[in-house]
Design a protein around this motif. Structure first.
Motif, PDB file in Angstrom:
ATOM      1  N   ASP A 266       9.100  50.078  58.363  1.00 48.23           N
ATOM      2  CA  ASP A 266       8.647  50.400  56.644  1.00 48.23           C
ATOM      3  C   ASP A 266       9.138  50.918  55.880  1.00 48.23           C
ATOM      4  N   ASN A 267       9.461  50.831  54.449  1.00 48.52           N
ATOM      5  CA  ASN A 267       9.752  51.961  53.573  1.00 48.52           C
ATOM      6  C   ASN A 267       8.715  52.625  53.167  1.00 48.52           C
ATOM      7  N   SER A 268       9.038  54.209  52.429  1.00 49.89           N
ATOM      8  CA  SER A 268       8.099  55.255  52.543  1.00 49.89           C
ATOM      9  C   SER A 268       7.609  54.935  50.991  1.00 49.89           C
TER      10      SER A 268
ATOM     11  N   ARG B 201       5.875  59.443  48.070  1.00 47.65           N
ATOM     12  CA  ARG B 201       7.273  58.038  48.049  1.00 47.65           C
ATOM     13  C   ARG B 201       8.512  59.151  49.306  1.00 47.65           C
ATOM     14  N   LYS B 202       8.303  59.783  50.027  1.00 49.77           N
ATOM     15  CA  LYS B 202       9.068  60.104  51.389  1.00 49.77           C
ATOM     16  C   LYS B 202       8.658  60.480  52.544  1.00 49.77           C
ATOM     17  N   PHE B 203       9.040  60.692  53.631  1.00 45.64           N
ATOM     18  CA  PHE B 203       8.977  61.108  54.871  1.00 45.64           C
ATOM     19  C   PHE B 203       9.862  61.806  55.462  1.00 45.64           C
ATOM     20  N   ARG B 204       8.884  62.517  56.561  1.00 52.06           N
ATOM     21  CA  ARG B 204       9.758  63.380  57.068  1.00 52.06           C
ATOM     22  C   ARG B 204       9.941  63.341  58.982  1.00 52.06           C
TER      23      ARG B 204
ATOM     24  N   PRO C 116      21.336  57.215  53.037  1.00 49.28           N
ATOM     25  CA  PRO C 116      19.858  57.156  52.918  1.00 49.28           C
ATOM     26  C   PRO C 116      19.344  56.405  54.147  1.00 49.28           C
ATOM     27  N   LEU C 117      18.259  56.363  54.253  1.00 43.75           N
ATOM     28  CA  LEU C 117      17.745  55.400  55.619  1.00 43.75           C
ATOM     29  C   LEU C 117      17.350  54.233  55.274  1.00 43.75           C
ATOM     30  N   PHE C 118      17.555  52.998  56.281  1.00 44.51           N
ATOM     31  CA  PHE C 118      17.109  52.136  56.160  1.00 44.51           C
ATOM     32  C   PHE C 118      15.878  51.588  56.976  1.00 44.51           C
TER      33      PHE C 118
ATOM     34  N   THR D 110      14.221  59.383  51.996  1.00 40.70           N
ATOM     35  CA  THR D 110      13.555  57.695  51.548  1.00 40.70           C
ATOM     36  C   THR D 110      13.882  57.258  52.268  1.00 40.70           C
ATOM     37  N   VAL D 111      12.939  56.204  52.887  1.00 46.80           N
ATOM     38  CA  VAL D 111      13.412  54.809  54.020  1.00 46.80           C
ATOM     39  C   VAL D 111      13.380  54.241  52.667  1.00 46.80           C
ATOM     40  N   LYS D 112      14.062  53.128  52.204  1.00 49.37           N
ATOM     41  CA  LYS D 112      14.105  51.718  51.837  1.00 49.37           C
ATOM     42  C   LYS D 112      14.622  50.554  52.771  1.00 49.37           C
ATOM     43  N   ASP D 113      13.621  49.492  51.983  1.00 45.82           N
ATOM     44  CA  ASP D 113      14.144  47.972  52.312  1.00 45.82           C
ATOM     45  C   ASP D 113      15.647  47.528  53.354  1.00 45.82           C
TER      46      ASP D 113
END
Length: 389
Positions: free
Chosen positions: A200-202, A208-211, A103-105, A235-238
Motif C-alpha cells: 500500500d502507498n503512504s 504521508r510517509k513511512f519509515r 523512491p519506493l513503489f 514516500t511509497v507510491k503506487d
C-alpha cells in the motif's frame, strides 16, 4: 487626700494596655499563644518527617493485599519484568548501516542504494562499535513499518513505548502492509534484510510517509532493552508511478530522463532530445567532450546543485567495456585510447600502452592535441572490444 489622689493614677496605669486587660493577665495570655504556636509547628514538622515512612508502609500493605488475588480478577495487567541493559551494563542499539533506494513503489522490492542489501548492526551506543559476541549478537529481529513523523534523532534515545506507538498497521480490509521476510537473525552483530515489499502507498497516514523499523523479537525484548533502529522517512507510491522511476544505477542505454532532475517529457528532456542527446550514454559523452555546451543546452533553469546531482548520477552507470582508438598515423603506431563514453584511457606509442595517469608532462601536451583532433574527427575512430584490443 494625697493617697486618694495616687490610687486613681495607679489604676489608670494598670489598664493602660491596648486590650484593656491587666498587665499580668496579658502576659499570661501571650505566653499561651506562643506555646500553642510552638506546639503546632512541632506537630507539622513531625507529620512532614513521618509522611514518606507512612506512604511506604501503606504502599507495602496494599501490595501485600493485592498479591493475594490473581491480576486477571482485578482487571490488571501483570507488570513485565524490569528491562536490564546489555552485557557489562553496556547500552546497546540497533542501527541501519545503509540508506534505502528511493523512491519506493508498491509491489517493488525494498533495496539499498544502488541495489545493495540493507544491513542492520548491533552497536555499543557509547562507542559505536559493532557488538560481535554474546547472545545479543545472535538476536532475532522483527521488521515493522513506522509513521514518518517519528522524528527522534538517531543519536538520542527513546523508550520502547514511544517506538511501539509509531508502528503502522495495514488499513482495514487490506493485505499486510509489508510482505516478505519480516524477520531476520543477527550473525556476529550484523544482519541483512531479505525480500520485502510494500502493498500500500503512504498517502493515507498523517505524515504521508513511512519509515522502516527494526526491533528485538519475542520474549527477549521483555528482558533485555536494546534500542530499536529506524530509517529515514520516505514516500511509497503506487506501482503505476514506476513507469517514471529513476534507475540506480542507470544503464547506458536508458533514456536520458531516467537521470535525476530530468523529468520525462519535461523541459530538460525536450532540450536534450533536440540536441541529439537521447540516452544516458549520449549524456555522458557530452559531459566528457564538451560539458559547457551541455550546460548551455540545459539552460539557467537547472541550478548548479541540480547539475552536479545529475552528472553524479550519470557517472554511477556501469560502462560497457568497449574501447575506441584514434590513430595519428596510417601505420597505427601512435594513437589515443578512449572508453565508450569517450574518456581518455591512455596512449599507444610504438606498440606500447601508457595509461593516462602515467604520461609525462611533454606526453600530456602531445596527447591533449591528439584528443582534440579525435573529437573533431570521430568518424575516423576505430571501435574495439576491450579484451581483443
Amino acid at each position: 487626700n494625697a493617697l486618694r489622689e495616687k490610687r486613681p493614677l495607679e489604676k489608670q496605669a494598670s489598664f493602660s494596655n491596648r486590650d484593656g486587660l491587666p498587665e499580668e493577665k496579658r502576659q499570661k495570655s501571650l505566653a499561651g499563644v506562643i506555646f500553642e504556636a510552638v506546639k503546632m509547628d512541632s506537630m507539622q514538622k513531625l507529620c512532614t518527617s513521618l509522611e514518606p515512612f507512612l506512604r511506604k508502609v501503606v504502599g507495602e500493605e496494599v501490595e501485600r493485599a493485592l498479591s493475594k488475588f490473581p491480576s486477571s480478577k482485578l482487571g490488571l495487567k501483570a507488570s513485565p519484568p524490569k528491562k536490564i541493559p546489555g552485557p557489562n551494563d553496556k547500552m546497546l542499539r540497533l542501527q541501519f548501516r545503509n540508506k534505502l533506494a528511493l523512491p519506493l513503489f508498491t509491489g517493488s522490492k525494498v533495496e539499498g542504494e544502488q541495489g545493495s542489501s540493507i544491513h542492520v548492526v548491533l552497536q555499543d551506543a557509547a562507542t559505536g562499535q559493532v557488538v560481535t559476541t554474546g547472545p545479543e549478537a545472535s538476536a532475532k529481529l522483527d521488521i515493522v513499518v513506522l509513521e514518518g513523523d517519528f522524528s527522534v534523532d538517531d543519536e538520542d534515545d527513546w523508550t520502547q513505548e514511544e517506538f511501539e506507538n509509531h508502528v503502522v498497521k495495514e488499513r482495514e480490509g487490506k493485505r499486510p502492509l509489508l510482505t516478505g521476510e519480516a524477520h531476520l537473525t543477527l550473525k556476529e552483530g550484523v544482519g541483512a534484510l531479505g525480500e520485502l515489499t510494500f502493498t500500500d502507498n503512504s498517502s493515507w497516514i498523517r505524515s504521508r510517509k513511512f519509515r522502516l523499523g527494526v526491533r528485538m523479537s519475542g520474549a527477549s525484548s521483555e528482558v533485555l532493552r536494546i534500542r530499536e533502529a529506524k530509517t529515514e522517512s520516505f514516500t511509497v507510491k503506487d506501482h503505476r508511478g514506476e513507469l517514471y522511476k529513476k534507475h540506480y544505477p542507470p544503464a547506458l542505454t536508458d533514456e536520458v530522463w531516467r537521470l535525476d532532475k530530468i523529468g520525462k517529457d519535461g523541459a530538460f528532456h525536450k532540450r536534450l532530445n533536440q540536441n541529439g542527446i537521447q540516452s544516458v550514454e549520449d549524456f555522458l559523452r557530452m559531459v566528457v567532450m564538451d560539458p559547457q555546451k551541455l550546460r548551455n543546452v540545459l539552460g539557467n533553469g537547472m541550478s548548479n546543485k541540480m547539475w552536479e546531482g545529475t552528472v553524479e548520477h550519470a557517472k554511477t552507470c556501469v560502462l560497457s567495456g568497449k574501447l575506441h582508438v584514434y590513430y595519428a598515423d596510417e601505420r597505427h603506431n601512435i594513437g589515443v585510447i578512449f572508453n565508450n563514453i569517450f574518456q581518455l584511457m591512455g596512449l599507444i606509442a610504438d606498440g606500447q600502452y601508457v595509461s593516462a595517469d602515467s604520461l609525462s608532462d611533454s606526453e600530456k601536451v602531445y596527447v591533449d592535441k591528439l584528443v582534440k583532433v579525435a573529437y573533431e574527427n570521430w568518424e575516423r575512430v576505430v571501435e574495439y572490444d576491450g579484451e581483443a584490443l
